[in-house]
Design a protein around this motif. Structure first.
Motif, PDB file in Angstrom:
ATOM      1  N   GLU A  75       0.840  -1.186   0.000  1.00  0.00           N
ATOM      2  CA  GLU A  75       0.000   0.000   0.000  1.00  0.00           C
ATOM      3  C   GLU A  75       0.880   1.243   0.000  1.00  0.00           C
ATOM      4  OE1 GLU A  75      -2.836  -0.133   3.207  1.00  0.00           O
ATOM      5  OE2 GLU A  75      -2.971  -2.298   3.082  1.00  0.00           O
ATOM      6  N   ASP A  76       0.244   2.400  -0.160  1.00  0.00           N
ATOM      7  CA  ASP A  76       0.986   3.653  -0.033  1.00  0.00           C
ATOM      8  C   ASP A  76       1.498   3.784   1.401  1.00  0.00           C
ATOM      9  OD1 ASP A  76       0.408   4.314  -2.649  1.00  0.00           O
ATOM     10  OD2 ASP A  76      -1.370   5.486  -2.114  1.00  0.00           O
ATOM     11  N   ASN A  77       2.607   4.437   1.544  1.00  0.00           N
ATOM     12  CA  ASN A  77       3.204   4.734   2.851  1.00  0.00           C
ATOM     13  C   ASN A  77       3.660   3.508   3.625  1.00  0.00           C
ATOM     14  OD1 ASN A  77       2.758   7.518   2.445  1.00  0.00           O
ATOM     15  ND2 ASN A  77       0.653   7.276   3.153  1.00  0.00           N
ATOM     16  N   GLU A  78       3.966   2.408   2.937  1.00  0.00           N
ATOM     17  CA  GLU A  78       4.554   1.246   3.603  1.00  0.00           C
ATOM     18  C   GLU A  78       5.938   1.651   4.102  1.00  0.00           C
ATOM     19  OE1 GLU A  78       3.584  -1.909   4.187  1.00  0.00           O
ATOM     20  OE2 GLU A  78       1.739  -1.991   3.028  1.00  0.00           O
ATOM     21  N   PRO A  79       6.350   1.183   5.274  1.00  0.00           N
ATOM     22  CA  PRO A  79       7.703   1.503   5.738  1.00  0.00           C
ATOM     23  C   PRO A  79       8.743   0.880   4.805  1.00  0.00           C
ATOM     24  CG  PRO A  79       6.607   0.003   7.256  1.00  0.00           C
ATOM     25  CD  PRO A  79       5.616   0.373   6.211  1.00  0.00           C
ATOM     26  N   LEU A  80       9.740   1.643   4.476  1.00  0.00           N
ATOM     27  CA  LEU A  80      10.798   1.186   3.588  1.00  0.00           C
ATOM     28  C   LEU A  80      12.001   0.738   4.402  1.00  0.00           C
ATOM     29  CD1 LEU A  80      10.525   4.048   0.947  1.00  0.00           C
ATOM     30  CD2 LEU A  80       9.523   1.753   0.836  1.00  0.00           C
ATOM     31  N   TYR A  81      12.867  -0.038   3.744  1.00  0.00           N
ATOM     32  CA  TYR A  81      14.050  -0.580   4.405  1.00  0.00           C
ATOM     33  C   TYR A  81      14.831   0.505   5.142  1.00  0.00           C
ATOM     34  CZ  TYR A  81      18.608  -2.797   4.935  1.00  0.00           C
ATOM     35  OH  TYR A  81      19.770  -3.288   5.442  1.00  0.00           O
ATOM     36  N   HIS A  82      15.094   1.617   4.476  1.00  0.00           N
ATOM     37  CA  HIS A  82      15.907   2.664   5.113  1.00  0.00           C
ATOM     38  C   HIS A  82      15.200   3.290   6.312  1.00  0.00           C
ATOM     39  CE1 HIS A  82      13.502   5.344   2.522  1.00  0.00           C
ATOM     40  NE2 HIS A  82      13.778   6.288   3.412  1.00  0.00           N
ATOM     41  N   GLN A  83      13.861   3.181   6.393  1.00  0.00           N
ATOM     42  CA  GLN A  83      13.134   3.726   7.531  1.00  0.00           C
ATOM     43  C   GLN A  83      13.289   2.860   8.779  1.00  0.00           C
ATOM     44  OE1 GLN A  83       9.458   4.053   5.073  1.00  0.00           O
ATOM     45  NE2 GLN A  83       9.165   5.942   6.232  1.00  0.00           N
ATOM     46  N   VAL A  84      13.448   1.570   8.592  1.00  0.00           N
ATOM     47  CA  VAL A  84      13.567   0.681   9.756  1.00  0.00           C
ATOM     48  C   VAL A  84      15.006   0.211   9.985  1.00  0.00           C
ATOM     49  CG1 VAL A  84      11.178  -0.102   9.705  1.00  0.00           C
ATOM     50  CG2 VAL A  84      12.901  -1.355   8.420  1.00  0.00           C
ATOM     51  N   LEU A  85      15.929   0.768   9.208  1.00  0.00           N
ATOM     52  CA  LEU A  85      17.328   0.387   9.351  1.00  0.00           C
ATOM     53  C   LEU A  85      17.865   0.762  10.734  1.00  0.00           C
ATOM     54  CD1 LEU A  85      19.759  -0.865   7.960  1.00  0.00           C
ATOM     55  CD2 LEU A  85      20.294   1.374   7.003  1.00  0.00           C
ATOM     56  N   HIS A  86      17.471   1.923  11.236  1.00  0.00           N
ATOM     57  CA  HIS A  86      17.984   2.398  12.523  1.00  0.00           C
ATOM     58  C   HIS A  86      16.887   2.615  13.560  1.00  0.00           C
ATOM     59  CE1 HIS A  86      21.884   2.808  10.678  1.00  0.00           C
ATOM     60  NE2 HIS A  86      21.350   3.511   9.704  1.00  0.00           N
ATOM     61  N   GLU A  93       6.317   5.856  13.662  1.00  0.00           N
ATOM     62  CA  GLU A  93       5.188   6.741  13.967  1.00  0.00           C
ATOM     63  C   GLU A  93       3.877   6.041  13.640  1.00  0.00           C
ATOM     64  OE1 GLU A  93       4.848   9.413   9.967  1.00  0.00           O
ATOM     65  OE2 GLU A  93       6.482   9.884  11.356  1.00  0.00           O
ATOM     66  N   GLU A  94       2.833   6.466  14.312  1.00  0.00           N
ATOM     67  CA  GLU A  94       1.533   5.826  14.155  1.00  0.00           C
ATOM     68  C   GLU A  94       0.945   6.083  12.767  1.00  0.00           C
ATOM     69  OE1 GLU A  94      -2.669   6.095  16.435  1.00  0.00           O
ATOM     70  OE2 GLU A  94      -0.872   6.126  17.684  1.00  0.00           O
ATOM     71  N   SER A  95       0.564   5.007  12.105  1.00  0.00           N
ATOM     72  CA  SER A  95      -0.118   5.069  10.812  1.00  0.00           C
ATOM     73  C   SER A  95      -0.724   3.694  10.563  1.00  0.00           C
ATOM     74  CB  SER A  95       0.850   5.444   9.685  1.00  0.00           C
ATOM     75  OG  SER A  95       1.604   4.326   9.280  1.00  0.00           O
ATOM     76  N   PRO A  96      -1.714   3.594   9.698  1.00  0.00           N
ATOM     77  CA  PRO A  96      -2.321   2.274   9.443  1.00  0.00           C
ATOM     78  C   PRO A  96      -1.307   1.235   8.946  1.00  0.00           C
ATOM     79  CG  PRO A  96      -3.741   4.003   8.605  1.00  0.00           C
ATOM     80  CD  PRO A  96      -2.452   4.665   9.026  1.00  0.00           C
ATOM     81  N   THR A  97      -0.401   1.638   8.067  1.00  0.00           N
ATOM     82  CA  THR A  97       0.559   0.662   7.541  1.00  0.00           C
ATOM     83  C   THR A  97       1.602   0.290   8.589  1.00  0.00           C
ATOM     84  OG1 THR A  97       1.838   2.451   6.539  1.00  0.00           O
ATOM     85  CG2 THR A  97       0.262   1.291   5.125  1.00  0.00           C
ATOM     86  N   HIS A  98       2.016   1.239   9.405  1.00  0.00           N
ATOM     87  CA  HIS A  98       2.969   0.928  10.470  1.00  0.00           C
ATOM     88  C   HIS A  98       2.299   0.049  11.520  1.00  0.00           C
ATOM     89  CE1 HIS A  98       5.503   4.767   9.496  1.00  0.00           C
ATOM     90  NE2 HIS A  98       5.557   3.858   8.553  1.00  0.00           N
ATOM     91  N   ASP A  99       1.045   0.358  11.829  1.00  0.00           N
ATOM     92  CA  ASP A  99       0.304  -0.451  12.799  1.00  0.00           C
ATOM     93  C   ASP A  99       0.189  -1.897  12.325  1.00  0.00           C
ATOM     94  OD1 ASP A  99      -0.010   1.866  14.259  1.00  0.00           O
ATOM     95  OD2 ASP A  99      -2.127   2.145  13.732  1.00  0.00           O
TER      96      ASP A  99
END
Length: 119
Positions: A75-86, A93-99
């Motif tokens: 979906e749109d706004n899925e967390p990307l590799y570089h976002q969860v690298l660190h 942050e709270e969002s439907p895809t992160h949840d």
């Protein structure tokens, strides 16, 4: 002996997995280090002083490195590799895809899997 079995097991795993306890990405070295800090690893090393039980070592190592694969529609706004690298998955942050990702991570952890990969 244990290290060889760990290396062989990790050769057949994805290069990076998410640790369900910490929510962080772990490469093979970090997965190995996590295993080495577990009581089961210390028990396996200790048991080798009497006789080496290859079958038990393989079983315990494979059990530890089991992982689950999340396969889903992107979906749109899925967390990307570089976002969860660190940043741990649990700290996004709270969002439907992160949840969705956090809930999956907790579900996998509760099912007693230590790792998962998102495809």
């Amino acid at each position: 002996m244990i290290c060889k079995i760990v290396q062989k097991t990790l050769r057949h795993s994805p290069r990076v997995l998410i640790n369900t306890s910490t929510g962080r990405l772990y490469n093979g070295a970090e997965q190995t280090h996590a295993l080495e800090s577990q009581p089961i690893f210390k028990e396996l090393v200790s048991s080798m002083s009497t006789r080496v039980d290859y079958v038990r070592i393989k079983r315990e190592v494979r059990q530890y490195f089991r992982y689950v694969m999340l396969s889903h529609k992107w979906e749109d706004n899925e967390p990307l590799y570089h976002q969860v690298l660190h940043i741990p998955v649990y700290d996004l942050e709270e969002s439907p895809t992160h949840d969705k990702l956090q809930t999956f991570c907790k579900t996998v952890r509760d099912a007693e899997f230590k790792f998962f990969v998102e495809r």
